[in-house]
Write a protein that holds these residues in place. Structure first.
Motif, PDB file in Angstrom:
ATOM      1  N   TYR A   1       0.856  -1.191   0.000  1.00  0.00           N
ATOM      2  CA  TYR A   1       0.000   0.000   0.000  1.00  0.00           C
ATOM      3  C   TYR A   1       0.891   1.240   0.000  1.00  0.00           C
ATOM      4  CZ  TYR A   1      -3.162   3.593   1.733  1.00  0.00           C
ATOM      5  OH  TYR A   1      -3.880   4.750   1.889  1.00  0.00           O
ATOM      6  N   LEU A   2       0.602   2.162  -0.906  1.00  0.00           N
ATOM      7  CA  LEU A   2       1.368   3.407  -1.004  1.00  0.00           C
ATOM      8  C   LEU A   2       0.395   4.570  -1.105  1.00  0.00           C
ATOM      9  CD1 LEU A   2       4.120   4.861  -1.409  1.00  0.00           C
ATOM     10  CD2 LEU A   2       3.814   4.489  -3.853  1.00  0.00           C
ATOM     11  N   LYS A   3       0.601   5.589  -0.265  1.00  0.00           N
ATOM     12  CA  LYS A   3      -0.222   6.801  -0.289  1.00  0.00           C
ATOM     13  C   LYS A   3       0.700   7.994  -0.447  1.00  0.00           C
ATOM     14  CE  LYS A   3      -1.905   8.662   3.500  1.00  0.00           C
ATOM     15  NZ  LYS A   3      -2.715   8.961   4.695  1.00  0.00           N
ATOM     16  N   VAL A   4       0.384   8.864  -1.416  1.00  0.00           N
ATOM     17  CA  VAL A   4       1.141  10.088  -1.647  1.00  0.00           C
ATOM     18  C   VAL A   4       0.216  11.254  -1.353  1.00  0.00           C
ATOM     19  CG1 VAL A   4       2.350  11.468  -3.360  1.00  0.00           C
ATOM     20  CG2 VAL A   4       2.594   9.005  -3.383  1.00  0.00           C
ATOM     21  N   SER A   5       0.681  12.196  -0.504  1.00  0.00           N
ATOM     22  CA  SER A   5      -0.130  13.358  -0.124  1.00  0.00           C
ATOM     23  C   SER A   5       0.646  14.628  -0.409  1.00  0.00           C
ATOM     24  CB  SER A   5      -0.449  13.329   1.373  1.00  0.00           C
ATOM     25  OG  SER A   5      -1.120  12.160   1.712  1.00  0.00           O
ATOM     26  N   ALA A   6      -0.034  15.588  -1.035  1.00  0.00           N
ATOM     27  CA  ALA A   6       0.527  16.924  -1.261  1.00  0.00           C
ATOM     28  C   ALA A   6      -0.321  17.904  -0.467  1.00  0.00           C
ATOM     29  CB  ALA A   6       0.519  17.275  -2.738  1.00  0.00           C
ATOM     30  N   VAL A   7       0.324  18.712   0.388  1.00  0.00           N
ATOM     31  CA  VAL A   7      -0.376  19.622   1.279  1.00  0.00           C
ATOM     32  C   VAL A   7       0.173  21.021   1.087  1.00  0.00           C
ATOM     33  CG1 VAL A   7      -0.909  20.137   3.686  1.00  0.00           C
ATOM     34  CG2 VAL A   7      -0.667  17.774   2.963  1.00  0.00           C
ATOM     35  N   ALA A   8      -0.727  21.975   0.813  1.00  0.00           N
ATOM     36  CA  ALA A   8      -0.350  23.387   0.750  1.00  0.00           C
ATOM     37  C   ALA A   8      -0.364  23.935   2.170  1.00  0.00           C
ATOM     38  CB  ALA A   8      -1.320  24.154  -0.139  1.00  0.00           C
ATOM     39  N   ALA A   9       0.712  24.612   2.572  1.00  0.00           N
ATOM     40  CA  ALA A   9       0.875  25.016   3.966  1.00  0.00           C
ATOM     41  C   ALA A   9      -0.111  26.095   4.392  1.00  0.00           C
ATOM     42  CB  ALA A   9       2.302  25.501   4.198  1.00  0.00           C
ATOM     43  N   ASN A  10      -0.442  27.034   3.533  1.00  0.00           N
ATOM     44  CA  ASN A  10      -1.271  28.173   3.928  1.00  0.00           C
ATOM     45  C   ASN A  10      -2.764  27.910   3.804  1.00  0.00           C
ATOM     46  OD1 ASN A  10       1.102  29.543   4.372  1.00  0.00           O
ATOM     47  ND2 ASN A  10       1.105  30.518   2.378  1.00  0.00           N
ATOM     48  N   HIS A  11      -3.180  26.809   3.211  1.00  0.00           N
ATOM     49  CA  HIS A  11      -4.594  26.501   3.037  1.00  0.00           C
ATOM     50  C   HIS A  11      -4.861  25.112   3.597  1.00  0.00           C
ATOM     51  CE1 HIS A  11      -4.100  29.759   0.170  1.00  0.00           C
ATOM     52  NE2 HIS A  11      -5.386  29.979   0.336  1.00  0.00           N
ATOM     53  N   VAL A  12      -5.683  25.056   4.629  1.00  0.00           N
ATOM     54  CA  VAL A  12      -5.943  23.795   5.320  1.00  0.00           C
ATOM     55  C   VAL A  12      -6.648  22.799   4.400  1.00  0.00           C
ATOM     56  CG1 VAL A  12      -7.132  22.738   7.278  1.00  0.00           C
ATOM     57  CG2 VAL A  12      -6.044  24.957   7.540  1.00  0.00           C
ATOM     58  N   GLY A  13      -7.567  23.272   3.556  1.00  0.00           N
ATOM     59  CA  GLY A  13      -8.326  22.372   2.700  1.00  0.00           C
ATOM     60  C   GLY A  13      -7.623  21.981   1.420  1.00  0.00           C
ATOM     61  N   ALA A  14      -6.469  22.568   1.127  1.00  0.00           N
ATOM     62  CA  ALA A  14      -5.769  22.286  -0.128  1.00  0.00           C
ATOM     63  C   ALA A  14      -4.868  21.070   0.056  1.00  0.00           C
ATOM     64  CB  ALA A  14      -4.956  23.499  -0.568  1.00  0.00           C
ATOM     65  N   VAL A  15      -5.471  19.886  -0.066  1.00  0.00           N
ATOM     66  CA  VAL A  15      -4.751  18.619   0.097  1.00  0.00           C
ATOM     67  C   VAL A  15      -5.146  17.711  -1.059  1.00  0.00           C
ATOM     68  CG1 VAL A  15      -4.434  16.590   1.565  1.00  0.00           C
ATOM     69  CG2 VAL A  15      -4.761  18.829   2.605  1.00  0.00           C
ATOM     70  N   GLN A  16      -4.163  17.031  -1.612  1.00  0.00           N
ATOM     71  CA  GLN A  16      -4.423  16.055  -2.669  1.00  0.00           C
ATOM     72  C   GLN A  16      -3.765  14.750  -2.251  1.00  0.00           C
ATOM     73  OE1 GLN A  16      -6.192  16.443  -5.543  1.00  0.00           O
ATOM     74  NE2 GLN A  16      -5.873  14.317  -5.977  1.00  0.00           N
ATOM     75  N   ARG A  17      -4.505  13.635  -2.360  1.00  0.00           N
ATOM     76  CA  ARG A  17      -3.957  12.335  -1.991  1.00  0.00           C
ATOM     77  C   ARG A  17      -4.215  11.339  -3.112  1.00  0.00           C
ATOM     78  NH1 ARG A  17      -6.492  13.846   2.885  1.00  0.00           N
ATOM     79  NH2 ARG A  17      -4.992  14.275   4.510  1.00  0.00           N
TER      80      ARG A  17
END
Length: 179
Positions: A98-114
């Motif tokens: 199982y592999l999960k990749v997450s990209a998180v924008a620091a200044n926006h809490v809802g800006a997450v892509q997984r």
């Protein structure tokens, strides 16, 4: 009479200036909302692109179990900091990866892509059993589980993911040689 005629032009000029200032303020507000919406759209596109490229780059080789930092950078416009991390885990027998990749924008809490990837490998015993059996199979489309009388009003097509765990394990067509 002369005195009232001089004062009467200032009131319409003042009203015209007020209307122009109000229309300029509304145009500025509309432009700022459009800019923010476009910035959110670009941020989402960049996060999806980052996740997809990192998953494609590291997904070919086995990764160490746990969480790793894959990329640190900035999103444009606005130089917004972003972190891309990967988390991998394995089953106790090593058959499930199982592999999960997450990209998180620091200044926006809802800006997450997984993005998630699950890989299943078969044990040698299962491969040996599959090689002894002749199976007639076809590819699954995802429509097998939907009710025939179901009506959809959406313009977007809803498709279930393709299932390929029996790929190259069964005969796609039966002919004299495979029989």
């Amino acid at each position: 009479m002369m005195h009232s005629a001089k004062g009467s032009i200032s009131l319409p000029c003042l009203l015209a200036a007020l209307l122009l200032a109000l229309s300029a303020q509304l145009c500025l507000l509309y432009a700022v909302k459009g800019y923010e919406a476009e910035k959110d759209f670009l941020r989402g596109q960049q996060l999806r692109l980052l996740c997809g490229s990192v998953l494609q780059a590291i997904g070919q080789k086995p990764q160490p179990a746990g969480t790793q930092l894959c990329y640190e950078g900035e999103l444009q416009p606005g130089n917004e900091p972003v972190k891309v991390t990967s988390e991998s885990s394995y089953s106790s027998d090593g058959q499930i990866d199982y592999l999960k990749v997450s990209a998180v924008a620091a200044n926006h809490v809802g800006a997450v892509q997984r993005l998630h990837r699950l890989r299943v490998s078969f044990s040698p015993e299962m491969r040996k059993l599959a090689s002894k059996s002749v199976l007639a199979g076809r590819s699954l489309t995802g429509g097998e589980y939907l009710q025939q009388a179901a009506l959809y009003t959406s313009t977007e097509e809803v498709r279930l993911p393709q299932i390929s765990f029996l790929q190259n394990k069964c005969a796609a067509s039966l002919n004299k040689r495979t029989t």
